[in-house]
Scaffold this active site. Structure first.
Site: not given
Ligand SMILES: *Cc1c(COP(=O)(O)O)cnc(C)c1O
Length: 463
Positions: A78, A130, A221, A388, A455
């Site tokens: 863990y 995005f 990003d 897109r 979408f």
């Protein structure tokens, strides 16, 4: 007639196949029914009804034997899993940031950085939006402002770095709202929604100069930064002889942190991370990840998944791999160009983007030309692609009106190391077939619209 001799030497995939997954073919009648049942949304198809799946390159990668072997070395403790420390070391080695917070995937990292840095009323400039990134910025009270160069919105422009930030647009925004209302600029490499287009190193340096003057952070990003690095090497002066690894690290060095979807560049099926240089921000992020993802040494991932990501980092920067990766996308795109089918130029890093606005010019944007084209390609061959365009762009968060993006595209996305050149041939031929019968195609109407990221789950019917 003799078979024509090649005009160039070919490249080949830098791997051979050890395990295979059979593909299923279906009849046209079956597909007509399947897409109707899916509300003409390729996201709602069952993958069992798909022949060649080019919906996305997200999490669809084929892992290597080295990565699979690593999966057996998962330390599922863990707290303090050894796989976490290995991932942290490799992140430092390949990306160069100081601190790592693992997350279940990219949007987990976007959520955390948005909540930490954005206050109600802030503005977040970016090189095109995005979907998930903007959603998290808006949920945190921010307003996204597109500061990408105009060429990015023009599918015909062959500018080599269509992912670049327009510094004038950025400066205008700073003047208008003030630097204190801009916690960071969100810079993507490559820019998915623009067609997988790269940002240049020169542009990144300029952004750094400008933001440094105003005390604004840059959050990268980094989802496809490796593919971006390849384009810098092949298109930007001074980088011809540099390694992909060196270019990647230099690109990151001009930024303050990164969100990452491991499901792309990192050659795995699940995973992501937030990387950051500032110790205080790291402490906050590390505290927040335990609320939303899991303890800070696993962030929603199994130990084995972190091991696969760490090993993926070693493979993604290999020269022969990147060349074949981008080479395959180029192969498909060049075929379509040779047949004069309108696609976004230059060909991007992870996908070929069909210009649905042009292909189905008789269908108005309100009748969803890209959504329509994606469903027609599926019916023709069982090849699955993605819209897109106006559906992905969603509604304006303030006015509630449909956003009308200039780009109305179908993304034909290539998973990494999964399909062969023959699959690309079959795909290209299906697109050609649909293109030639385009005049007969009718549009769609939306019959169900979900509130968030519509979408994914919207449903349509023939108009
Ligand atoms: C996929 C993607 C994300 C989101 O990552 P997930 O792992 O899907 O949550 C963010 N930015 C870009 C550019 C992406 O392609």
């Amino acid at each position: 007639m003799p078979y024509p001799k090649p005009t160039r030497r070919s490249w080949a995939e830098p791997f051979k196949i050890k395990v295979v997954e059979p593909l299923k073919t279906t009849t046209r009648q079956h597909r007509v029914e399947a897409i109707k049942e899916a509300g003409y949304n390729t996201f709602l198809l069952r993958s069992d009804d798909v022949y060649i799946d080019l919906l996305t390159d997200s999490g669809t990668n084929a892992m290597s034997d080295y990565q699979w072997a690593g999966m057996m070395l998962g330390d599922e403790a863990y707290a303090g899993s050894k796989n976490f420390y290995y991932l942290e070391a490799n992140m430092r080695k390949y990306y160069g940031y100081k601190y790592l917070v693992p997350t279940h995937q990219g949007r987990g990292a976007e959520h955390i950085i948005s909540q930490i840095l954005i206050k109600q009323g802030d503005y977040i400039p970016g090189n095109m939006y995005f979907t998930t990134t903007r959603e998290h910025q808006e949920r945190a009270g921010g307003t996204f402002v597109d500061v990408i160069i105009d060429e990015a919105h023009d599918p015909e422009s062959t500018y080599p770095f269509k992912g670049n930030v327009d510094l004038q647009k950025l400066e205008d925004l700073i003047k208008k709202v003030g630097a204190r209302k801009i916690p960071y600029i969100s810079v993507a490499a490559t820019v998915n929604m623009a067609g997988g287009q790269p940002i240049s190193m020169g542009n990144m340096k300029e952004i750094r100069k400008l933001t440094a003057r105003h005390g604004i952070r840059i959050i990268l990003d980094a989802t496809r930064a490796v593919e971006n690095a390849y384009f810098i090497r092949t298109r930007e002066k001074g980088y011809e002889k540099k390694s992909i690894a060196a270019i990647l690290k230099e690109l990151c060095s001009y930024t303050d942190g990164a969100t990452m979807s491991g499901k792309k560049d990192l050659l795995v099926n699940i995973g992501g991370f937030l990387a950051i240089n500032d110790k205080d921000l790291f402490d906050e992020a590390r505290n927040m990840v335990v609320v939303f993802e899991g303890l800070h040494t696993y962030g929603g991932l199994a130990g084995r998944d972190m091991e696969a990501m760490a090993r993926g980092m070693e493979e993604m920067t290999k020269e022969d791999y990147v060349r074949s990766r981008i080479g395959q996308v180029e192969y498909l795109g060049q075929k379509l160009l040779d047949w004069e089918i309108p696609i976004v130029k230059p060909i991007g890093g992870h996908a070929v983007f069909l210009d649905a606005k042009k292909i189905l010019e008789h269908i108005p944007q309100e009748k969803f030309p890209a959504q329509t084209l994606a469903s027609e390609i599926y019916v023709d061959s069982g090849v699955r692609t993605m819209e897109r365009g106006i559906v992905s762009a969603g509604r304006d968060s303030k006015t509630g009106e449909n956003r009308h993006p200039k780009l109305e595209l179908v993304r034909v996305t290539i998973p990494r190391r999964v399909y062969t050149q023959a699959h690309m041939d079959v795909t290209a031929e299906s697109i050609l077939e649909v293109y030639e019968s385009r005049k007969k195609i009718r549009g769609l109407e939306m019959v169900y619209e979900p509130k968030h990221l519509r979408f994914f789950q919207a449903r349509f019917d023939k108009a």
